[in-house]
Design a protein around this motif. Structure first.
Motif, PDB file in Angstrom:
ATOM      1  N   GLU A  89      14.549   8.420   0.226  1.00  0.00           N
ATOM      2  CA  GLU A  89      13.586   7.349  -0.026  1.00  0.00           C
ATOM      3  C   GLU A  89      12.704   7.112   1.194  1.00  0.00           C
ATOM      4  OE1 GLU A  89      13.011   5.905  -2.970  1.00  0.00           O
ATOM      5  OE2 GLU A  89      14.474   7.389  -3.681  1.00  0.00           O
ATOM      6  N   ARG A  90      13.299   7.263   2.396  1.00  0.00           N
ATOM      7  CA  ARG A  90      12.527   7.040   3.619  1.00  0.00           C
ATOM      8  C   ARG A  90      11.419   8.077   3.763  1.00  0.00           C
ATOM      9  NH1 ARG A  90      16.289   7.423   6.894  1.00  0.00           N
ATOM     10  NH2 ARG A  90      15.921   9.389   7.968  1.00  0.00           N
ATOM     11  N   TYR A  91      11.739   9.346   3.482  1.00  0.00           N
ATOM     12  CA  TYR A  91      10.717  10.381   3.598  1.00  0.00           C
ATOM     13  C   TYR A  91       9.647  10.258   2.510  1.00  0.00           C
ATOM     14  CZ  TYR A  91      13.274  12.732   7.320  1.00  0.00           C
ATOM     15  OH  TYR A  91      13.877  13.027   8.504  1.00  0.00           O
ATOM     16  N   LYS A  92      10.033   9.822   1.356  1.00  0.00           N
ATOM     17  CA  LYS A  92       9.032   9.566   0.304  1.00  0.00           C
ATOM     18  C   LYS A  92       8.068   8.467   0.749  1.00  0.00           C
ATOM     19  CE  LYS A  92      11.694  10.950  -3.788  1.00  0.00           C
ATOM     20  NZ  LYS A  92      12.354  10.461  -5.039  1.00  0.00           N
ATOM     21  N   ASP A  93       8.639   7.426   1.358  1.00  0.00           N
ATOM     22  CA  ASP A  93       7.809   6.312   1.841  1.00  0.00           C
ATOM     23  C   ASP A  93       6.892   6.766   2.972  1.00  0.00           C
ATOM     24  OD1 ASP A  93       7.136   3.443   1.991  1.00  0.00           O
ATOM     25  OD2 ASP A  93       8.147   3.546   3.945  1.00  0.00           O
ATOM     26  N   LEU A  94       7.428   7.605   3.874  1.00  0.00           N
ATOM     27  CA  LEU A  94       6.608   8.109   4.982  1.00  0.00           C
ATOM     28  C   LEU A  94       5.435   8.937   4.473  1.00  0.00           C
ATOM     29  CD1 LEU A  94       9.374   9.108   7.567  1.00  0.00           C
ATOM     30  CD2 LEU A  94       7.623   7.345   7.869  1.00  0.00           C
ATOM     31  N   LYS A  95       5.676   9.745   3.453  1.00  0.00           N
ATOM     32  CA  LYS A  95       4.596  10.575   2.896  1.00  0.00           C
ATOM     33  C   LYS A  95       3.509   9.690   2.279  1.00  0.00           C
ATOM     34  CE  LYS A  95       5.765  14.156   0.344  1.00  0.00           C
ATOM     35  NZ  LYS A  95       4.975  15.258   0.913  1.00  0.00           N
ATOM     36  N   THR A  96       3.937   8.615   1.597  1.00  0.00           N
ATOM     37  CA  THR A  96       2.964   7.702   0.984  1.00  0.00           C
ATOM     38  C   THR A  96       2.136   6.994   2.053  1.00  0.00           C
ATOM     39  OG1 THR A  96       4.471   7.331  -0.878  1.00  0.00           O
ATOM     40  CG2 THR A  96       2.723   5.725  -0.574  1.00  0.00           C
ATOM     41  N   ARG A  97       2.825   6.497   3.090  1.00  0.00           N
ATOM     42  CA  ARG A  97       2.113   5.785   4.164  1.00  0.00           C
ATOM     43  C   ARG A  97       1.205   6.720   4.946  1.00  0.00           C
ATOM     44  NH1 ARG A  97       7.156   3.128   6.952  1.00  0.00           N
ATOM     45  NH2 ARG A  97       5.689   2.888   8.675  1.00  0.00           N
ATOM     46  N   LEU A  98       1.640   7.969   5.121  1.00  0.00           N
ATOM     47  CA  LEU A  98       0.821   8.943   5.837  1.00  0.00           C
ATOM     48  C   LEU A  98      -0.498   9.188   5.108  1.00  0.00           C
ATOM     49  CD1 LEU A  98       0.618  11.011   8.186  1.00  0.00           C
ATOM     50  CD2 LEU A  98       1.681  12.690   6.644  1.00  0.00           C
ATOM     51  N   TYR A  99      -0.402   9.271   3.777  1.00  0.00           N
ATOM     52  CA  TYR A  99      -1.621   9.491   2.990  1.00  0.00           C
ATOM     53  C   TYR A  99      -2.571   8.308   3.149  1.00  0.00           C
ATOM     54  CZ  TYR A  99      -4.655  10.370  -1.020  1.00  0.00           C
ATOM     55  OH  TYR A  99      -5.755  10.593  -1.827  1.00  0.00           O
ATOM     56  N   GLN A 100      -2.011   7.087   3.147  1.00  0.00           N
ATOM     57  CA  GLN A 100      -2.843   5.897   3.319  1.00  0.00           C
ATOM     58  C   GLN A 100      -3.468   5.867   4.710  1.00  0.00           C
ATOM     59  OE1 GLN A 100      -3.523   3.688   0.797  1.00  0.00           O
ATOM     60  NE2 GLN A 100      -5.079   2.950   2.271  1.00  0.00           N
ATOM     61  N   ASP A 101      -2.695   6.314   5.735  1.00  0.00           N
ATOM     62  CA  ASP A 101      -3.237   6.380   7.101  1.00  0.00           C
ATOM     63  C   ASP A 101      -4.417   7.334   7.180  1.00  0.00           C
ATOM     64  OD1 ASP A 101      -1.396   4.568   7.957  1.00  0.00           O
ATOM     65  OD2 ASP A 101      -0.053   6.029   8.904  1.00  0.00           O
ATOM     66  N   MET A 102      -4.359   8.438   6.438  1.00  0.00           N
ATOM     67  CA  MET A 102      -5.493   9.372   6.436  1.00  0.00           C
ATOM     68  C   MET A 102      -6.703   8.722   5.794  1.00  0.00           C
ATOM     69  SD  MET A 102      -5.882  13.099   4.597  1.00  0.00           S
ATOM     70  CE  MET A 102      -6.072  12.332   2.986  1.00  0.00           C
ATOM     71  N   LEU A 103      -6.490   8.000   4.667  1.00  0.00           N
ATOM     72  CA  LEU A 103      -7.618   7.319   4.006  1.00  0.00           C
ATOM     73  C   LEU A 103      -8.232   6.266   4.917  1.00  0.00           C
ATOM     74  CD1 LEU A 103      -6.219   6.817   0.382  1.00  0.00           C
ATOM     75  CD2 LEU A 103      -7.771   8.595   1.189  1.00  0.00           C
ATOM     76  N   ASP A 104      -7.393   5.643   5.771  1.00  0.00           N
ATOM     77  CA  ASP A 104      -7.873   4.598   6.680  1.00  0.00           C
ATOM     78  C   ASP A 104      -8.356   5.170   8.010  1.00  0.00           C
ATOM     79  OD1 ASP A 104      -7.216   2.773   4.743  1.00  0.00           O
ATOM     80  OD2 ASP A 104      -5.258   2.268   5.611  1.00  0.00           O
ATOM     81  N   ASN A 105      -8.394   6.527   8.091  1.00  0.00           N
ATOM     82  CA  ASN A 105      -8.857   7.232   9.297  1.00  0.00           C
ATOM     83  C   ASN A 105      -7.973   6.967  10.522  1.00  0.00           C
ATOM     84  OD1 ASN A 105     -11.148   8.459   8.077  1.00  0.00           O
ATOM     85  ND2 ASN A 105     -12.236   6.487   8.200  1.00  0.00           N
TER      86      ASN A 105
END
Length: 551
Positions: free
Chosen positions: A423-439
């Motif tokens: 679950e932690r790695y799934k969450d990290l992948k989701t947050r990473l994608y959002q970080d890319m969208l937020d530059n």
């Protein structure tokens, strides 16, 4: 169509079928009869000469005894008018009902009256009748199909819930007086079932079991049920004096019902119009465990299934098969070893050799004396049981009887950790994608970190799957731990081999040469696990100075 008013000889035809969904009080035989009698009273030109009743017969086909007798009387000119409550009483098969109304009855000169549908074949018909009557037949057909689907679904729900839906309980059981969908043990028949399994475990062939039961005067299942007042019929009955047969014995020996497991849905009707049944693939049978009290323990049942697959040819002039029949395998080609004998100086000696070699298909003889096999197997059993008892004592004395539970709890904790990691790695992948969208991270950094997280997630999921398999295995082994230990310990003081001991304890015996055998015991993995646990306990206690040799 013209009918002589003075010669209307009518028959009332009554039909009722719960299978068609005929559950309304108005459809009862009594109410159908009452309605038709009232109708005839209002029509003095009609004489009611006979009554034909098919109670309990489906309307989806016309293979009904009373209806067939009615047609015969029509052909003999005894009847020229048939009266029913409504069209569905004649039938619910759209095509067949239409054929009788439009072709067969007119050809036979029969007047047909369906009272509540206001249909009379002698009346002048208009275009509306030409449409309405076939339409009503079509509705009756569709209604029957719908009811059939609903009934089948209801029965499947009952099967999946482990409810017994048969007309008669299997031999050894009876329906619970307080719940017809639950089975309880019939003590007399259950004793016969246990007797049959014990004989099989003791080496008896199915034919010898059947012969022994007949000699004892035991009634076969069909006759036993009839002796108890059941109106039971079966296609297996033959002759005026039915006896136990090999097929009857084998049906009992292979019936999972005796382990407390309900197995239903082995056959299914083709459809609501065709009553013929077809077998269902075994993987689609409906199995529900622990629905009723078992007569035969699961371990014994499985032993017997393995026996039925072995070469169980009965020894000449003996009740049971050879001691090692079906257990000896050639170490090179894997085929059965066959028993032979020879005489020397007035004494008879027995030996085994490879069946492939005997048939001239290659391999070598792997010749071995029965005496040697007997001695080696007996000694191996004694050592294996001693090893098991020793391991059990060490585990018990250490207070770790529940080592299986300890293992299970450990697996549970590991699974919890891995689940959190996934679950932690799934969450990290989701947050990473959002970080890319937020530059916050660049696209290149996103792909790099995302690949790392994906690899870690994959590894965690793989580890979780492996642990779940181990957990499932631990659950299964935990359930069967005690029975197999008791099976082995019951032979703790064995000094002489018999067929039951071989069947209970040994999986196979592999012959490599005249003095080389490999004996594969049942539950070998579990025994090895117990001995390893015991060895670990012993090593720990020796380090701590607590272990005493011979204790």
């Amino acid at each position: 169509m013209y009918f002589n008013q003075k010669s209307i000889l009518a028959a009332d035809y009554l039909r009722l079928s719960r299978e068609d969904g005929d559950k309304l009080e108005s459809d009862s035989i009594r109410n159908q009869r009452s309605l038709i009698n009232d109708f005839v009273k209002q029509h003095p030109d009609i004489t009611l000469v006979d009554e034909y009743i098919d109670d309990g017969y489906s309307g989806t086909n016309f293979e009904r005894p009373a209806f067939k007798r009615l047609l015969e009387d029509v052909k003999k000119k005894k009847i020229n008018c048939i009266i029913v409550k409504d069209l569905s009483r004649l039938g619910r098969n759209y095509i067949e009902t239409g054929r009788y109304l439009e072709k067969i009855f007119p050809f036979l000169g029969v007047r047909f009256i369906a009272i509540t549908d206001h249909y009379d074949s002698a009346a002048e018909s208009d275009d509306a009748d030409q449409i309405i009557v076939p339409f009503k037949n079509l509705i009756n057909d569709a209604y029957c199909r719908d009811i059939s689907i609903k009934i089948r679904s209801q029965l499947d729900v009952k099967r999946k819930n482990g409810q017994f839906i048969g007309s008669f309980a299997g031999y050894g059981y009876q329906k619970d007086p307080e719940n017809k969908n639950h089975l309880i043990i019939d003590e007399y028949a259950a004793e016969i079932v246990r007797f049959i399994f014990n004989l099989k475990m003791g080496g008896y062939s199915s034919q010898r079991i059947a012969t022994k039961l007949n000699e004892m005067g035991v009634l076969p299942p069909l006759e036993y049920k009839r002796s108890r007042g059941m109106k039971y019929n079966s296609g297996f009955r033959s002759g005026a004096n039915p006896k136990w047969a090999v097929t009857t014995v084998n049906r009992i020996l292979t019936n999972e019902l005796y382990t407390g497991t309900m197995v239903q849905g082995k056959n299914r009707k083709i459809n609501y119009k065709v009553k013929e049944c077809r077998p269902v693939a075994e993987e689609n049978w409906i199995r529900v465990e622990k629905t009723h009290e078992a007569i035969i323990a699961e371990e014994i049942f499985q032993y017997v299934q393995s026996l039925l697959e072995l070469d169980t040819r009965t020894a000449p002039d003996e009740d049971s098969v050879y001691l090692f029949s079906g257990f000896l395998r050639c170490g090179d080609c894997g085929q059965n070893m066959v028993k032979r004998s020879t005489s020397k100086k007035g004494k008879r000696y027995y030996y085994y050799h490879c069946s492939t070699y005997k048939n001239g298909d290659g391999c070598s003889s792997h010749l071995i004396s029965e005496k040697i096999v007997h001695a080696v197997v007996l000694e191996a059993i004694q050592k294996q049981i001693a090893l098991l008892v020793d391991a059990e004592n060490i585990i018990r004395d250490s207070g770790m009887e529940n080592y299986k539970k300890t293992e299970f709890d450990s697996l549970e904790k590991q699974l919890t950790v891995l689940h959190e990691e996934v679950e932690r790695y799934k969450d990290l992948k989701t947050r990473l994608y959002q970080d890319m969208l937020d530059n916050i991270v660049t696209r290149e950094e996103y792909h790099e970190y995302n690949q790392r997280f994906s690899d870690k997630l994959h590894n965690a999921e793989e580890a979780k799957r492996e642990l779940e398999k181990k957990k499932e295995k631990a659950v299964v082994e935990g359930k069967r731990e005690h029975p197999w230990i008791e099976d082995f310990k019951s032979y703790q003081n064995i000094t002489q081999l018999d067929r039951k001991a071989v069947v209970t304890l040994i999986d196979k015996i592999i012959v490599y040469g005249k003095d080389r055998l490999e004996i594969q015991f049942k539950y070998a993995d579990e025994i090895q696990e117990m001995t390893e646990v015991a060895q670990n306990i012993r090593e720990i206690e020796e380090k701590e100075g607590r272990f005493k040799c011979g204790a």
